[in-house]
Enzyme design. Structure first.
Site, PDB file in Angstrom:
ATOM      1  N   ALA A  67       0.860  -1.635   0.087  1.00  0.00           N
ATOM      2  CA  ALA A  67      -0.133  -0.279   0.101  1.00  0.00           C
ATOM      3  C   ALA A  67       0.450   1.069  -0.374  1.00  0.00           C
ATOM      4  CB  ALA A  67      -1.233   0.583   1.458  1.00  0.00           C
ATOM      5  N   GLY A 110       0.897  -5.010   0.982  1.00  0.00           N
ATOM      6  CA  GLY A 110      -0.605  -5.275   0.262  1.00  0.00           C
ATOM      7  C   GLY A 110       0.363  -5.358  -1.041  1.00  0.00           C
ATOM      8  N   GLU A 113      -0.301  -8.997  -1.121  1.00  0.00           N
ATOM      9  CA  GLU A 113      -1.730  -9.373  -0.008  1.00  0.00           C
ATOM     10  C   GLU A 113      -3.528  -9.687  -0.927  1.00  0.00           C
ATOM     11  OE1 GLU A 113      -2.249  -6.183   3.087  1.00  0.00           O
ATOM     12  OE2 GLU A 113      -2.194  -7.876   4.426  1.00  0.00           O
ATOM     13  N   GLU A 133       4.936  -5.054   6.884  1.00  0.00           N
ATOM     14  CA  GLU A 133       4.550  -3.727   7.494  1.00  0.00           C
ATOM     15  C   GLU A 133       4.605  -3.339   8.963  1.00  0.00           C
ATOM     16  OE1 GLU A 133       3.054  -5.936   5.887  1.00  0.00           O
ATOM     17  OE2 GLU A 133       1.184  -5.325   4.934  1.00  0.00           O
TER      18      GLU A 133
HETATM   19  N1  DAK Z   1       4.686   2.964  -0.582  1.00  0.00           N
HETATM   20  C1  DAK Z   1       4.758   4.528  -1.483  1.00  0.00           C
HETATM   21  N2  DAK Z   1       6.446   4.552  -2.214  1.00  0.00           N
HETATM   22  C2  DAK Z   1       6.715   3.477  -1.946  1.00  0.00           C
HETATM   23  C3  DAK Z   1       6.386   2.346  -1.557  1.00  0.00           C
HETATM   24  C4  DAK Z   1       5.109   2.068  -0.733  1.00  0.00           C
HETATM   25  N3  DAK Z   1       5.029   0.815  -0.488  1.00  0.00           N
HETATM   26  N4  DAK Z   1       7.302   1.407  -1.633  1.00  0.00           N
HETATM   27  C5  DAK Z   1       8.399   1.966  -2.667  1.00  0.00           C
HETATM   28  N5  DAK Z   1       7.867   2.943  -2.895  1.00  0.00           N
HETATM   29  C6  DAK Z   1       8.763   4.966  -3.838  1.00  0.00           C
HETATM   30  C7  DAK Z   1       9.932   5.221  -2.712  1.00  0.00           C
HETATM   31  O1  DAK Z   1       9.475   5.746  -1.792  1.00  0.00           O
HETATM   32  C8  DAK Z   1      10.316   5.447  -4.413  1.00  0.00           C
HETATM   33  O2  DAK Z   1      10.386   7.180  -4.138  1.00  0.00           O
HETATM   34  P1  DAK Z   1      11.399   7.977  -4.390  1.00  0.00           P
HETATM   35  O3  DAK Z   1      11.811   8.228  -2.863  1.00  0.00           O
HETATM   36  O4  DAK Z   1      12.368   7.791  -5.541  1.00  0.00           O
HETATM   37  O5  DAK Z   1      10.148   9.437  -4.579  1.00  0.00           O
HETATM   38  C9  DAK Z   1      10.478   4.372  -5.181  1.00  0.00           C
HETATM   39  O6  DAK Z   1       9.348   3.228  -5.033  1.00  0.00           O
HETATM   40  C10 DAK Z   1      11.275   3.692  -5.268  1.00  0.00           C
HETATM   41  O7  DAK Z   1      11.692   2.851  -4.320  1.00  0.00           O
HETATM   42  P2  DAK Z   1      12.714   2.848  -3.666  1.00  0.00           P
HETATM   43  O8  DAK Z   1      13.835   3.944  -3.954  1.00  0.00           O
HETATM   44  O9  DAK Z   1      13.125   2.518  -1.718  1.00  0.00           O
HETATM   45  O10 DAK Z   1      13.537   0.967  -4.143  1.00  0.00           O
HETATM   46  P3  DAK Z   1      14.814   0.398  -3.863  1.00  0.00           P
HETATM   47  O11 DAK Z   1      14.599  -0.825  -5.106  1.00  0.00           O
HETATM   48  O12 DAK Z   1      15.919   0.897  -3.092  1.00  0.00           O
HETATM   49  O13 DAK Z   1      13.790  -0.389  -2.601  1.00  0.00           O
HETATM   50  C11 DAK Z   1      11.477  -1.774  -1.805  1.00  0.00           C
HETATM   51  C12 DAK Z   1      12.522  -0.896  -2.897  1.00  0.00           C
HETATM   52  C13 DAK Z   1      10.147  -2.131  -2.384  1.00  0.00           C
HETATM   53  C14 DAK Z   1      11.983  -3.074  -1.483  1.00  0.00           C
HETATM   54  C15 DAK Z   1      11.608  -0.722  -0.858  1.00  0.00           C
HETATM   55  O14 DAK Z   1      10.704   0.723  -1.770  1.00  0.00           O
HETATM   56  C16 DAK Z   1      10.355  -0.547   0.450  1.00  0.00           C
HETATM   57  O15 DAK Z   1      11.088  -1.134   1.069  1.00  0.00           O
HETATM   58  N6  DAK Z   1       9.204  -0.418   0.146  1.00  0.00           N
HETATM   59  C17 DAK Z   1       8.493  -0.503   1.184  1.00  0.00           C
HETATM   60  C18 DAK Z   1       7.230  -2.099   1.447  1.00  0.00           C
HETATM   61  C19 DAK Z   1       7.035  -1.779   2.315  1.00  0.00           C
HETATM   62  O16 DAK Z   1       7.096  -1.076   3.085  1.00  0.00           O
HETATM   63  N7  DAK Z   1       5.538  -2.278   1.581  1.00  0.00           N
HETATM   64  C20 DAK Z   1       4.025  -2.382   2.833  1.00  0.00           C
HETATM   65  C21 DAK Z   1       3.480  -0.940   2.981  1.00  0.00           C
HETATM   66  S1  DAK Z   1       2.284  -1.378   3.811  1.00  0.00           S
HETATM   67  C22 DAK Z   1      -5.519  -2.608   3.369  1.00  0.00           C
HETATM   68  C23 DAK Z   1      -4.949  -2.440   2.514  1.00  0.00           C
HETATM   69  C24 DAK Z   1      -3.579  -2.726   2.619  1.00  0.00           C
HETATM   70  C25 DAK Z   1      -2.790  -2.566   3.489  1.00  0.00           C
HETATM   71  C26 DAK Z   1      -3.423  -2.654   4.540  1.00  0.00           C
HETATM   72  C27 DAK Z   1      -4.587  -2.467   4.461  1.00  0.00           C
HETATM   73  N8  DAK Z   1      -7.012  -2.809   4.386  1.00  0.00           N
HETATM   74  C28 DAK Z   1      -7.797  -2.656   2.770  1.00  0.00           C
HETATM   75  C29 DAK Z   1      -7.435  -2.172   5.384  1.00  0.00           C
HETATM   76  C30 DAK Z   1      -1.615  -2.751   3.571  1.00  0.00           C
HETATM   77  C31 DAK Z   1      -0.274  -1.903   3.620  1.00  0.00           C
HETATM   78  C32 DAK Z   1       1.031  -1.919   2.962  1.00  0.00           C
HETATM   79  O17 DAK Z   1       1.283  -2.611   2.734  1.00  0.00           O
END
Ligand code: DAK
Length: 259
Positions: A67, A110, A113, A133
């Protein structure tokens, strides 16, 4: 005709509807616009009688990195409870046609998921599945604690949700999370072939079969067996059932009418 900004929609072969997530600058982070567009396109394919199977994919680099954290930053418990952003993911569970996830690269949070909300997962060798998360001070909120646990078992699901342990494509196959792993050059074609196979069958039987298998996650064994029997009896009221059995006896290929 519906126009989309964050997804690409096409019919690569007869019977198969393909939805490609396309926010490369954010690694396909799932904000409310992209999820709304994905679910709208799925609902459109679900209503389209020429489509028998739906595929959800991303790019070779990333399926979806979760997400959108930047959008979530300003979201409050109150706005979520009031039906704001991130609340309508259950729309996907009402799609009657089979959905295949074709996953390459990151399928995190997400992203993992939404892949698990699909009915089958085809992975490229680079696919990586995880629920990170916990690093954000939250927990998986779109089925990660439930679907992942059912798919891989409690011990591994706990480890993944508590410590951000990620699964490689081969591990995901080993633990039963994905159906098959292919080289990156061919995984999408293999998903499309699987979709073609599903689309070539009786759509009314396919729909009731998906419905019954999914009930295995929700009902007790006896309730599930009753539900299965109800769908089985229902199919005896279809033209396709008569055609399928007649074609077998007459040693020819069935011609499905999907009714
Ligand atoms: N959200 C927003 N931007 C993201 C992102 C994300 N999840 N993942 C990556 N980006 C963006 C980065 O901010 C960056 O943007 P700029 O800084 O260039 O503007 C760009 O994508 C490239 O990312 P990185 O520079 O970080 O790229 P790397 O290759 O170094 O790393 C990575 C890739 C995938 C390992 C890293 O980006 C990362 O760790 N991303 C976050 C992963 C994460 O924590 N995902 C979980 C998010 S929480 C629900 C529905 C859904 C959910 C909950 C409830 N309901 C229906 C109730 C879901 C929650 C989640 O998913």
């Amino acid at each position: 005709m519906t126009t989309y900004e964050t997804i690409l929609v096409e019919t690569p072969v007869d019977g198969v509807g393909l939805i490609r997530m396309n926010r490369p600058q954010a690694l396909n982070a799932l904000n409310s616009q992209i999820t709304h567009e994905i679910f709208t396109a799925m609902e459109m394919f679900d209503r389209d009688p020429s489509i028998g199977c739906i595929i959800l994919t991303g790019s070779d680099r990333v399926f979806a990195a979760g997400a959108d954290i930047k959008q979530m930053l300003d979201t409050t418990a109150i706005t979520m409870m009031a039906g704001g952003d991130f609340t309508d993911w259950s729309r996907m569970t009402r799609i009657g046609k089979p959905i295949i996830a074709a996953v390459s690269g990151f399928a995190l949070g997400g992203g993992c998921e939404i892949a698990m909300m699909c009915d089958m997962i085809i992975a490229s060798e680079t696919a990586q599945f995880g629920q990170p998360e916990i690093n954000l001070g939250i927990l998986p909120g779109a089925g990660g604690t439930q679907r992942l646990t059912r798919a891989v078992g409690k011990a591994l699901a706990m480890e993944m949700c508590l410590t951000d342990r990620r699964l490689s494509a081969d591990e995901a196959k080993h633990y039963g999370l994905v159906n098959a792993v292919y080289p990156i050059e061919v995984y999408l074609n293999e998903a499309i072939k699987l979709g073609q196979k599903v689309a070539s069958l009786s759509q009314v039987a396919i729909r009731l079969t998906k419905d019954a298998v999914n009930k295995a996650f929700e009902l007790s064994l006896q309730e599930g067996l009753n539900y299965e029997k109800r769908n089985f009896y229902l199919l005896f009221g279809t033209e396709d059932r008569t055609e399928g059995m007649s074609a077998f006896v007459e040693k020819r290929k069935p011609v499905w009418k999907h009714k």
